[in-house]
Structure formats: C-alpha cells, structure tokens
Motif scaffolding. Structure first.
Motif, short mmCIF file in Angstrom:
data_model
loop_
_atom_site.label_atom_id
_atom_site.label_comp_id
_atom_site.label_asym_id
_atom_site.label_seq_id
_atom_site.Cartn_x
_atom_site.Cartn_y
_atom_site.Cartn_z
N GLN A 45 0.81 -1.22 0.00
CA GLN A 45 0.00 0.00 0.00
C GLN A 45 0.84 1.26 0.00
N GLY A 46 2.14 1.13 0.27
CA GLY A 46 3.03 2.28 0.26
C GLY A 46 3.51 2.74 1.61
N VAL A 47 3.08 2.08 2.69
CA VAL A 47 3.51 2.46 4.03
C VAL A 47 4.95 1.96 4.25
N LEU A 48 5.80 2.82 4.79
CA LEU A 48 7.18 2.43 5.08
C LEU A 48 7.20 1.67 6.40
N PHE A 49 7.62 0.39 6.31
CA PHE A 49 7.76 -0.46 7.48
C PHE A 49 9.23 -0.55 7.88
N GLU A 50 9.46 -0.64 9.17
CA GLU A 50 10.79 -0.88 9.73
C GLU A 50 10.68 -2.06 10.68
N LEU A 51 11.71 -2.85 10.78
CA LEU A 51 11.84 -3.86 11.82
C LEU A 51 12.99 -3.42 12.70
N ALA A 52 12.73 -3.21 14.00
CA ALA A 52 13.72 -2.64 14.91
C ALA A 52 13.93 -3.58 16.10
N THR A 53 15.17 -3.69 16.54
CA THR A 53 15.52 -4.61 17.62
C THR A 53 15.29 -4.00 19.00
N THR A 54 15.30 -4.88 20.01
CA THR A 54 15.15 -4.45 21.39
C THR A 54 16.38 -3.68 21.87
N SER A 55 17.54 -4.21 21.57
CA SER A 55 18.79 -3.70 22.14
C SER A 55 19.55 -2.82 21.16
N PRO A 56 20.45 -1.97 21.67
CA PRO A 56 20.85 -1.87 23.08
C PRO A 56 19.95 -1.00 23.96
N GLY A 57 19.00 -0.27 23.40
CA GLY A 57 18.09 0.53 24.20
C GLY A 57 18.60 1.93 24.45
N PHE A 58 17.75 2.76 25.07
CA PHE A 58 18.03 4.18 25.19
C PHE A 58 18.98 4.53 26.34
N ALA A 59 19.25 3.57 27.22
CA ALA A 59 20.17 3.83 28.33
C ALA A 59 21.61 3.49 27.97
N VAL A 60 21.87 3.18 26.70
CA VAL A 60 23.23 2.81 26.31
C VAL A 60 24.21 3.98 26.42
N ASP A 61 23.71 5.21 26.33
CA ASP A 61 24.60 6.38 26.40
C ASP A 61 24.14 7.42 27.41
N GLU A 62 23.17 7.08 28.25
CA GLU A 62 22.70 7.99 29.31
C GLU A 62 22.28 7.18 30.51
N ASP A 63 22.44 7.77 31.68
CA ASP A 63 21.91 7.17 32.90
C ASP A 63 20.39 7.06 32.77
N PRO A 64 19.79 5.93 33.13
CA PRO A 64 18.34 5.78 33.00
C PRO A 64 17.54 6.86 33.71
N ASP A 65 18.10 7.43 34.79
CA ASP A 65 17.38 8.49 35.51
C ASP A 65 17.45 9.83 34.79
N HIS A 66 18.29 9.94 33.76
CA HIS A 66 18.49 11.23 33.09
C HIS A 66 18.31 11.12 31.58
N LEU A 67 17.45 10.21 31.15
CA LEU A 67 17.20 10.06 29.72
C LEU A 67 16.67 11.37 29.13
N GLY A 68 17.14 11.70 27.95
CA GLY A 68 16.61 12.84 27.21
C GLY A 68 17.06 14.20 27.68
N GLU A 69 17.98 14.25 28.64
CA GLU A 69 18.36 15.55 29.19
C GLU A 69 19.47 16.23 28.40
N GLU A 70 20.32 15.48 27.75
CA GLU A 70 21.45 16.04 27.01
C GLU A 70 21.36 15.65 25.54
N LEU A 71 21.95 16.48 24.68
CA LEU A 71 22.00 16.17 23.25
C LEU A 71 22.97 15.02 23.03
N ARG A 72 22.48 13.93 22.47
CA ARG A 72 23.31 12.78 22.14
C ARG A 72 23.42 12.69 20.62
N LEU A 73 24.63 12.50 20.14
CA LEU A 73 24.88 12.48 18.69
C LEU A 73 25.38 11.10 18.26
N PRO A 74 24.96 10.65 17.07
CA PRO A 74 25.56 9.44 16.52
C PRO A 74 27.08 9.64 16.38
#
Length: 307
Positions: A252-281
């Motif tokens: 139908q034209g919808v863009l599908f992605e398959l994404a894995t569980t890991s490593p998750g959003f705490a890989v580069d930030e403390d879990p208590d401070h997610l989203g507080e700082e700019l993280r760059l690839p």
C-alpha cells in the motif's frame, strides 16, 4: 519467531519546542532521547515514551524547522491509538486537552483529537492484555496516564487486502476482518487497520514517516531474509545506536521498519536522566559544536519541574 507488536512510530514536525511541550507536558510522556537525524544531522530526532523508553511506548519526531503542514493520504498512517486504563481516564484527558486549547471528540469508547500539527490520535481503553507502559508527570495521575501505543490506521487506494499475505503469512499478523489485523507478540499486541481513500498524501508536519515493528535481537537477520524472500525490497541492517533496523515499503506504500530491542536508550545515558542532554551518533560527533549552535535549545518540562 514472532514480532512483539510495535517498536516505535516516527513522524515529522516543524517545531521541536512545540513538540516537546505537547508530548512531554500536555500528554505527559517522557522525553527519552534528544538526538539528530542520522541522514540530516541539522534536524532533531526526538523520542518520547514511558519511563524506560520501552518498545511499544515510543513515538518519535524528525524536526524539519518551519516545515509546512502535510496531509495524510494513500499509503500513509492517519491515526495513532494510545491506550488508557478506563473510561474515567478518557474524561480526564478530554478535560486536560481542553484546558490546554486542544478540542476533542468523545464517543463511547474513545477520545479523538489532533496535536498542534494536525496529527490524528485516538485514546482508547486498553483492556485486552498489553502490559502498561507509563511515564510519570506531576499533573497526570497514574491511573489516567497513557499506557503505550495500542494501534494505528492507514489510508489505502489499492484495496485493503493487497498486503494480506505479507501481513499474515510473512509477518505473523492475524486477520480479524477485511482490512483489520492484530499482531500478537509474546508480551504485546498491536491493532493495524486500513481505510480507503482516493486522495494522495502530502508529506510534511503532522504526518507519519514510518512505523517500526519490534523484532527480538536474535531474529533480526532472519526477519530481513524472510521479508526479502517474498519480494520486498529490504535494506541492509542499519545501526541506529539504540536499535538495529531494516526498512521496506509494503504494497500500500507504508514504510515499514523492523527494529531490535537492544541496546536501548540507556546505552549512552543514565536511566534516571534520559533525554536531558543532546546525544549524537558517532558519525556526527565531530559536528557537535556546529550543531549545538544550529539546533534550537529546548526546554524540557520534566527538567523544569525537577528543579
């Protein structure tokens, strides 16, 4: 081998601060990652979800500053369904949205509204088995908090059955009725449906870019091959820092992605401070000084409350 429901849905906005204000404040989600678009690092990529940034709770946005409002059409998702615990929660959200200047429409079992860009949402009572994925917000009682993403609906101009075989035989969806499907994973499920339209869409602010289904890490390459074997043009595995992805466009034209569980959003930030700082690839880290001057500074309502 099963897909465990939805991983995330990604949209487009023209205003990152309004995005944060609406999703991290009005809707009470947690800003779990502030980063940039891999392919256009001058654009924010913002992630919102529950306290842990769990797959199944994640809504993300690319900010293309000043982007004109788009319009959902054939081959595009037009409505996202968010779960709440009860009919009383629907009443709470009708009042809260109205107090923030966002009208809504209540039917017996759902509450429909749009965000500041015109993106369509429905709050639905999540009473059929999905584990709750809550964020914490001081103005949103826990019993009324959003519990995760329950479903999505897309427009099609090619008929509601064009991808039936892909969904049911390849990806493991269960057909409920014509154009209505349910993806049952080990822990989470997701409702997926189509509505007919003859209108072409216009990508822009307030439209959905893609939807990602949740693949277990050990199955990801096998899923990539399985999708390729039925004739889909699937990408190589791409490392997105917080998960690995493959992409393909379904009939139908919808863009599908398959994404894995890991490593998750705490890989580069403390879990208590997610989203507080700019993280760059890593590939864009050398651009940090320039990007920090280019990107609009954002005020996170959660951080403001914590001070």
């Amino acid at each position: 081998m099963k897909l465990d429901g939805m991983h995330h849905i990604t949209m487009i906005t023209g205003d990152a601060q309004r995005n944060v204000d609406f999703y991290a404040d009005v809707l009470g989600l947690r800003l779990v990652k502030k980063t940039v678009n891999f392919d256009a690092p001058e654009a924010y990529h913002l992630y919102f979800g529950d306290e842990q940034g769990s797959p199944g709770s994640i809504l993300t946005w690319f900010e293309f500053a000043g982007a004109r409002r788009g319009r959902a059409g054939a081959g595009m998702i037009h409505t996202i369904q968010l779960g709440v615990a009860s009919a009383q929660a629907l009443e709470f959200w009708a009042d809260r949205l109205a107090s923030k200047g966002y009208p809504s429409e209540r039917t017996r079992d759902k509450l429909s509204f749009e965000d500041y860009d015109g993106l369509g949402f429905e709050l639905v009572v999540a009473d059929d088995g999905n584990p709750p994925l809550r964020a914490v917000h001081p103005a949103v009682p826990a019993q009324h908090a959003i519990l995760g993403v329950e479903g999505a609906r897309a427009y099609t101009a090619r008929g509601t059955d064009v991808d039936r075989e892909l969904l049911t035989e390849t990806l493991g969806f269960r057909e409920l009725s014509d154009g209505e499907y349910r993806l049952d994973g080990e822990e989470r499920h997701f409702h997926w449906g189509y509505d007919a339209t003859g209108d072409a869409g216009v990508q822009g602010a307030g439209t959905v870019h893609h939807i990602a289904w949740h693949s277990q890490d050990e199955d990801h390459v096998a899923w990539q091959q399985r999708v390729a074997d039925v004739g889909m043009r699937v990408t190589p595995v791409i490392d997105r820092d917080y998960f690995k992805s493959v992409y393909f466009r379904q009939p139908q034209g919808v863009l599908f992605e398959l994404a894995t569980t890991s490593p998750g959003f705490a890989v580069d930030e403390d879990p208590d401070h997610l989203g507080e700082e700019l993280r760059l690839p890593a590939q864009h880290e050398h651009l940090r000084s320039a990007l920090e001057q280019m990107l609009t500074p954002l005020t996170n309502p959660r951080a403001a409350v914590s001070r």
